[in-house]
Design a protein around this motif. Structure first.
Motif, PDB file in Angstrom:
ATOM      1  N   SER A 176     -43.422  17.782  32.317  1.00  0.00           N
ATOM      2  CA  SER A 176     -42.183  17.071  32.647  1.00  0.00           C
ATOM      3  C   SER A 176     -41.013  17.536  31.792  1.00  0.00           C
ATOM      4  CB  SER A 176     -42.386  15.563  32.465  1.00  0.00           C
ATOM      5  OG  SER A 176     -43.360  15.064  33.354  1.00  0.00           O
TER       6      SER A 176
ATOM      7  N   ASP B  17     -38.255  23.125  31.406  1.00  0.00           N
ATOM      8  CA  ASP B  17     -37.209  23.487  32.361  1.00  0.00           C
ATOM      9  C   ASP B  17     -37.725  24.499  33.375  1.00  0.00           C
ATOM     10  OD1 ASP B  17     -34.839  22.066  31.170  1.00  0.00           O
ATOM     11  OD2 ASP B  17     -35.389  23.314  29.455  1.00  0.00           O
TER      12      ASP B  17
ATOM     13  N   TYR C 153     -44.541  19.708  40.091  1.00  0.00           N
ATOM     14  CA  TYR C 153     -43.633  18.565  40.022  1.00  0.00           C
ATOM     15  C   TYR C 153     -42.407  18.906  40.861  1.00  0.00           C
ATOM     16  CZ  TYR C 153     -46.269  16.453  36.168  1.00  0.00           C
ATOM     17  OH  TYR C 153     -47.248  15.871  35.405  1.00  0.00           O
TER      18      TYR C 153
ATOM     19  N   LYS D 238     -38.704  20.822  39.965  1.00  0.00           N
ATOM     20  CA  LYS D 238     -38.775  21.663  38.766  1.00  0.00           C
ATOM     21  C   LYS D 238     -38.811  23.135  39.169  1.00  0.00           C
ATOM     22  CE  LYS D 238     -40.875  19.905  35.400  1.00  0.00           C
ATOM     23  NZ  LYS D 238     -39.670  19.733  34.548  1.00  0.00           N
TER      24      LYS D 238
ATOM     25  N   TYR E  64     -40.133  26.739  39.289  1.00  0.00           N
ATOM     26  CA  TYR E  64     -41.418  27.419  39.105  1.00  0.00           C
ATOM     27  C   TYR E  64     -41.274  28.908  39.358  1.00  0.00           C
ATOM     28  CZ  TYR E  64     -44.063  23.051  38.894  1.00  0.00           C
ATOM     29  OH  TYR E  64     -44.560  21.836  38.506  1.00  0.00           O
TER      30      TYR E  64
END
Length: 217
Positions: A154, A157, A171, A174, A176
């Motif tokens: 969580s 960044d 998540y 976010k 990736y």
């Protein structure tokens, strides 16, 4: 202090109490004693089942608990230094993600932060990865395979995955990146070198981008 899952020796109990005190001092004003002890104990349990040298368990638990609490502090808004955080994930957290972590910390200095983890953490860092990184003047022998946790993901960044597929956490919202790289497991140093060099190239590219974005505010 005791764990829910494992019996611990008197020496380890003493070591864990010392770790809890140091963490309490570090996070004074941010987390209470109960939260710190809960994270320390659960971190201990993460390593106890697969530890080969149990004497180091309290130290590993303290280091991992500190990282998790730093992540939780960021998630809960307890101050932030504004540095971007990158999380490198692979299966065993023993080769690719550890080399990426080593290169990132080496080149980033204090401009950004990197963490690493694995979906199925191993028991030790790949010896060929250690030797290959040593050839570049980077020592990763102080690192250790560890899992990812909810607060760590969580707080990141950017999450960079390397071969863990669906086992890696996702998540929504976010950023990736999936880096397709050969797994160094079981490979010689000679075979690991091309993987190492490709990891460094990608790390430098990502770091330049993150630092540029951070500089713009």
């Amino acid at each position: 202090m005791s764990t829910e899952q494992h019996e611990i020796s008197l020496d380890q109990q003493v070591a864990l109490k010392g770790a809890a005190q140091r963490l309490a001092e570090h996070f004074s004003g941010t987390f209470n004693k109960e939260t710190i002890e809960r994270f320390l104990v659960s971190s201990y349990d993460e390593f106890a089942d697969r530890a080969t040298l149990t004497n180091f368990l309290p130290l590993l638990a303290e280091r991992f608990a500190k990282q998790r609490l730093q992540a939780l502090a960021r998630v809960e808004g307890h101050g932030s230094d504004g540095k971007p955080i990158v999380l490198f994930l692979c299966v065993h957290n023993a080769g690719r993600s550890q080399m990426a972590l080593g290169f990132f910390n080496h080149h980033a200095r204090d401009r950004a932060v990197a963490w690493s983890g694995g979906s199925e953490p191993g028991t030790q860092i790949n010896p060929s990865a250690i030797e290959a990184m040593a050839e570049r003047g980077i020592d990763i022998t102080e690192e250790y395979p560890k899992p990812w946790t909810e607060e760590i993901v969580s707080a990141a960044d950017v999450v960079v995955t390397m071969g863990c597929g669906d086992a890696c956490p996702y998540y929504p919202g976010k950023r990736y990146e999936d880096w397709e790289l050969d797994d160094p497991a079981g490979k010689s140093v000679e075979d690991v070198r091309p993987v190492r060099d490709e990891i460094e190239r990608r790390v430098l590219e990502l770091l330049d981008e993150l630092v540029a974005v951070s500089a713009k505010g």
